[in-house]
Design an enzyme around this catalytic site. Sequence first.
Site, short mmCIF file in Angstrom:
data_model
loop_
_atom_site.label_atom_id
_atom_site.label_comp_id
_atom_site.label_asym_id
_atom_site.label_seq_id
_atom_site.Cartn_x
_atom_site.Cartn_y
_atom_site.Cartn_z
CD GLU A 1 -3.31 -0.92 1.67
OE1 GLU A 1 -3.40 -0.02 2.51
OE2 GLU A 1 -4.20 -1.76 1.48
CB CYS B 1 3.33 7.58 2.59
SG CYS B 1 3.86 6.46 3.85
CB CYS C 1 7.93 -4.95 8.75
SG CYS C 1 9.23 -3.81 9.32
CB CYS D 1 7.68 -1.73 16.14
SG CYS D 1 9.27 -1.30 15.41
CB CYS E 1 4.14 -1.13 13.86
SG CYS E 1 3.94 -0.87 12.10
N GLY F 1 7.36 -1.59 6.14
CA GLY F 1 8.74 -2.08 5.99
C GLY F 1 9.79 -1.23 6.67
CD GLU F 2 14.12 0.04 9.31
OE1 GLU F 2 13.25 0.55 10.03
OE2 GLU F 2 15.04 0.72 8.79
CB SER G 1 10.78 6.84 8.19
OG SER G 1 10.45 6.74 9.55
CB SER H 1 10.62 5.48 14.38
OG SER H 1 10.17 5.83 13.10
CG LEU H 2 14.05 8.55 20.19
CD1 LEU H 2 15.34 7.79 19.92
CD2 LEU H 2 14.38 9.99 20.63
CG ASN I 1 -2.94 6.35 14.34
OD1 ASN I 1 -3.87 7.10 14.60
ND2 ASN I 1 -1.92 6.69 13.57
CB CYS J 1 1.50 6.55 11.90
SG CYS J 1 2.21 8.00 11.20
N1 SAH Z 1 10.12 1.13 9.69
C1 SAH Z 1 10.15 2.55 9.50
C2 SAH Z 1 9.03 3.09 8.62
C3 SAH Z 1 7.64 2.57 8.87
S1 SAH Z 1 6.76 3.09 10.27
C4 SAH Z 1 10.17 3.27 10.83
O1 SAH Z 1 10.00 2.61 11.87
O2 SAH Z 1 10.39 4.46 10.87
C5 SAH Z 1 6.41 4.79 10.00
C6 SAH Z 1 6.12 5.56 11.27
O3 SAH Z 1 4.87 5.16 11.85
C7 SAH Z 1 7.17 5.35 12.37
O4 SAH Z 1 7.56 6.59 12.89
C8 SAH Z 1 6.43 4.55 13.43
O5 SAH Z 1 6.94 4.79 14.71
C9 SAH Z 1 5.00 5.05 13.24
N2 SAH Z 1 3.98 4.11 13.71
C10 SAH Z 1 3.97 2.76 13.56
N3 SAH Z 1 2.87 2.24 14.14
C11 SAH Z 1 2.17 3.28 14.65
C12 SAH Z 1 0.93 3.40 15.36
N4 SAH Z 1 0.19 2.33 15.63
N5 SAH Z 1 0.51 4.63 15.72
C13 SAH Z 1 1.24 5.73 15.40
N6 SAH Z 1 2.40 5.68 14.75
C14 SAH Z 1 2.87 4.48 14.37
#
Ligand code: SAH
Length: 358
Positions: free
Chosen positions: A88, A101, A108, A112, A115, A157-158, A189, A211-212, A289, A332
């Site tokens: 997507e 995006c 992935c 995390c 996610c 994905g990463e 990202s 993504s900290l 989210n 996100c």
């Molecule tokens: N793997 C990469 C890119 C994909 S995630 C990364 O981690 O950056 C893209 C962004 O969405 C990241 O900043 C992640 O922290 C955020 N994200 C993932 N799941 C989420 C959720 N359930 N609610 C809000 N942000 C989320």
Amino acid sequence: MRHLPALTVDELAFELGSRTRAFEALKWLYAQRPLPASLPDTVPGVSHRVWRPFLAGRRWQVPRVTERQESSDGTTKYALDFDGTSVETVRIPAKGRSTICVSSQAGCTRRCTFCATKELGFIRQLKAEEMVGQYLLARSEAPPDAPATNVVFMGMGEPFDNLDEVLRAVDCLTQSPAPQLRHVAVTVSTSGVLPGLKRFLAESKASLALSLNATTDEVRAQVMPQTKTWPIASLLGALREDAVRRRFRRDYFIEYVLFGGLNDTDADADRLVALLEGIPSRVNLIPYNPYPGTGLTTPSAERVNAFHARLVQRGLLTMVRWPRGREIAAACGQLVLSKDSSGFSPSTSPTVASASCG
Ligand code: SAH
């Protein structure tokens, strides 16, 4: 064999025997409206004698749209098919421009906890062709008053677990004569894969989002298990070094998903300010989210605003990314495998969706 649109201008020049022909071909292909479904038999400025042999076995790898969902704020989510693999892509319109995006993997490689993409596991790496193809498809539907000038690798994905292909995609997106996006307008990202992060900073001029999502290794490891391998200090250290070394403009974004009671306290805000010292960064706060079964909660709007205000008072450039496209699960970290009336739930179908940021 490499396909268009992931041949660099140098490679195309080699194939077509001249740089002028490569420029003509790229300019022409990218200017076509609607987007060509396949590579054309002829291209102005390139003779048949040269173009025909080049075409043999070559594809114009733009995806087929299997589903298109538009949310009331104009965010459009595409389910795209690449030879049986679905990914997507999200188009996010803003004033005067659209951001696309894109996904870098189907599924992935990371886990995390917050996610939804992790439910898919890892399906396969996407090729650079498929990343640029996502952009081209979404770009072709951007409104004329909001052209697709920005790309974020924040879909599924990463990116740093598929770095060769991501670097090639960035090169192709930014190259002359087309589509010639500005490096600073392309953001990759990462969840914080240190070896990939270091290589990316050394080899690319694109912008970076990290993504900290926490201010201590203990809390971060609860939601991002890889923190045990690459702690926060190592990731921010790489950014700090790059900020000192680099001789061009690069934007650094710190993505911080806010979870109720876990990482949203005043003490977290203060620690975040201290952690980011020496890094010319911009912080994006993303209220979580929700995704069922994680035990994580979304902080109240008051808490989000208080956290935001505390960072701003202490001099950090900070924005709250209130969800866009949440009703179509394009915000996100949301994904759709199949939809049921109550919301979204994973299925065993190979159809996949994205976690994407607005
Ligand atoms: N793997 C990469 C890119 C994909 S995630 C990364 O981690 O950056 C893209 C962004 O969405 C990241 O900043 C992640 O922290 C955020 N994200 C993932 N799941 C989420 C959720 N359930 N609610 C809000 N942000 C989320």
